[in-house]
Write an enzyme that holds these catalytic residues in place. Sequence first.
Site, PDB file in Angstrom:
ATOM      1  N   ARG A   8       1.334  10.819  12.506  1.00  0.00           N
ATOM      2  CA  ARG A   8       2.228  10.378  11.839  1.00  0.00           C
ATOM      3  C   ARG A   8       3.124   9.441  12.807  1.00  0.00           C
ATOM      4  O   ARG A   8       3.218   9.303  14.061  1.00  0.00           O
ATOM      5  CB  ARG A   8       3.197  11.314  11.213  1.00  0.00           C
TER       6      ARG A   8
ATOM      7  N   ARG B 184       2.890   5.716  17.716  1.00  0.00           N
ATOM      8  CA  ARG B 184       1.385   5.989  17.691  1.00  0.00           C
ATOM      9  C   ARG B 184       0.662   5.219  18.866  1.00  0.00           C
ATOM     10  O   ARG B 184      -0.150   6.041  19.325  1.00  0.00           O
ATOM     11  CB  ARG B 184       0.625   5.363  16.393  1.00  0.00           C
TER      12      ARG B 184
ATOM     13  N   CYS C 121      -0.375   8.437  -1.723  1.00  0.00           N
ATOM     14  CA  CYS C 121      -0.567   8.385  -0.346  1.00  0.00           C
ATOM     15  C   CYS C 121      -1.420   9.776   0.260  1.00  0.00           C
ATOM     16  O   CYS C 121      -2.137   9.391   1.152  1.00  0.00           O
ATOM     17  CB  CYS C 121       0.913   8.640   0.492  1.00  0.00           C
TER      18      CYS C 121
ATOM     19  N   ARG D 285      -7.760   8.994   3.186  1.00  0.00           N
ATOM     20  CA  ARG D 285      -8.722   8.167   2.922  1.00  0.00           C
ATOM     21  C   ARG D 285      -9.542   7.829   4.236  1.00  0.00           C
ATOM     22  O   ARG D 285     -10.902   8.095   4.267  1.00  0.00           O
ATOM     23  CB  ARG D 285      -8.245   6.755   2.440  1.00  0.00           C
ATOM     24  N   ARG D 286      -8.808   7.754   5.391  1.00  0.00           N
ATOM     25  CA  ARG D 286      -9.779   7.384   6.606  1.00  0.00           C
ATOM     26  C   ARG D 286     -10.300   8.345   7.229  1.00  0.00           C
ATOM     27  O   ARG D 286     -11.504   8.458   7.557  1.00  0.00           O
ATOM     28  CB  ARG D 286      -8.822   6.664   7.607  1.00  0.00           C
TER      29      ARG D 286
ATOM     30  N   LYS E 290       0.763  -1.241   0.052  1.00  0.00           N
ATOM     31  CA  LYS E 290       0.140   0.086  -0.116  1.00  0.00           C
ATOM     32  C   LYS E 290       0.852   1.026  -0.008  1.00  0.00           C
ATOM     33  O   LYS E 290       0.299   2.316  -0.314  1.00  0.00           O
ATOM     34  CB  LYS E 290      -0.942  -0.055   1.046  1.00  0.00           C
ATOM     35  N   ASP E 291       2.081   1.040   0.301  1.00  0.00           N
ATOM     36  CA  ASP E 291       2.874   2.196   0.315  1.00  0.00           C
ATOM     37  C   ASP E 291       3.768   2.656  -0.753  1.00  0.00           C
ATOM     38  O   ASP E 291       4.335   3.609  -1.245  1.00  0.00           O
ATOM     39  CB  ASP E 291       4.155   2.238   1.464  1.00  0.00           C
TER      40      ASP E 291
END
Length: 308
Positions: free
Chosen positions: A145, A151, A240, A127-128, A79-80
């Site tokens: 980030r 996190r 991204c 997106r989220r 996904k990155d």
Amino acid sequence: MQTIKLGTRGSKLALWQAYFVKETLEAGGLPVEIVIIETKGDQILDRSLSKIGSKGVFTEELEEKLLSGEIHIAQHSAKDLQSDLGEKFEIIAFSEREKVNDVLISFDKSLALESGQPFLVGTSSTRRVAMLKHFYPHIKTVDMRGNLQTRMGKLESGVCDALLLAFAGVHRMGYEEHIAQLITTDTFTPAVGQGSVAIECAVNLDADIKEKIRGLLNHPNTEKQLLAERAFLKRLQGGCSIPVFGLAQYDAETDTISMTGGIISLDGKEIIKEVLSGSNPEGVGFALADKILDLGGGRILQEIKANL
């Protein structure tokens, strides 16, 4: 036998993936040396990904080492990895896909997005954020980030009430006990490539080495899914910072790809989402993207790029 030099980012999750690749290759008789490389996305943590620039933010430095020959292959969370690798690079393998869902992580297991109770969610994903605004407008967000451990530390210190993360990373890092909610893909269709590890190399890498690595690491059904998803993302020129989503499913019995994909405006007010099926993975991805663009996705895309 030549030792394969594997480039990776240095986070715990990236290293988990790197050691998974190393162990798989070494079980097949290929010795591997892991080379840790810091990327722009790892260095700049005080700005959102959309402000840094979306193309290659986690891959550029790795690709420089591939070109110079300092490493043979690089591993990425699929996904990155940007949708257009250019003429000098290629993906030779996709690992078998993990569960693709997003999850809500919290030390308060009673939290649920559907409860109507306002709380603060940490995420760095456009997106989220956009999907929360669309489906759960009572939820507030704070930009978050850093690697998964960073996190989790911010969550524990009270910077937010919950995190939105990919199940795959949470599972691989052993944080499943903190999953308050597994979010359905019907609501939160994931980012393209979520849950798989991609192996990238320079196109001029020795053909025998490519073939051996591909034979040991590539999962054919996952590859079909990701070829469709990445074609979709490529046509939409997503990255991204663009809230594009896509999830392909492969039916081996009928040799058919069915893909759900779309785009959502940054404010969450407008979402375009469609489903398309076919036998050619990349053909399905491109056709679905064209359909989204024709239905207004092109206009939303222009508005997003103008506001980032």
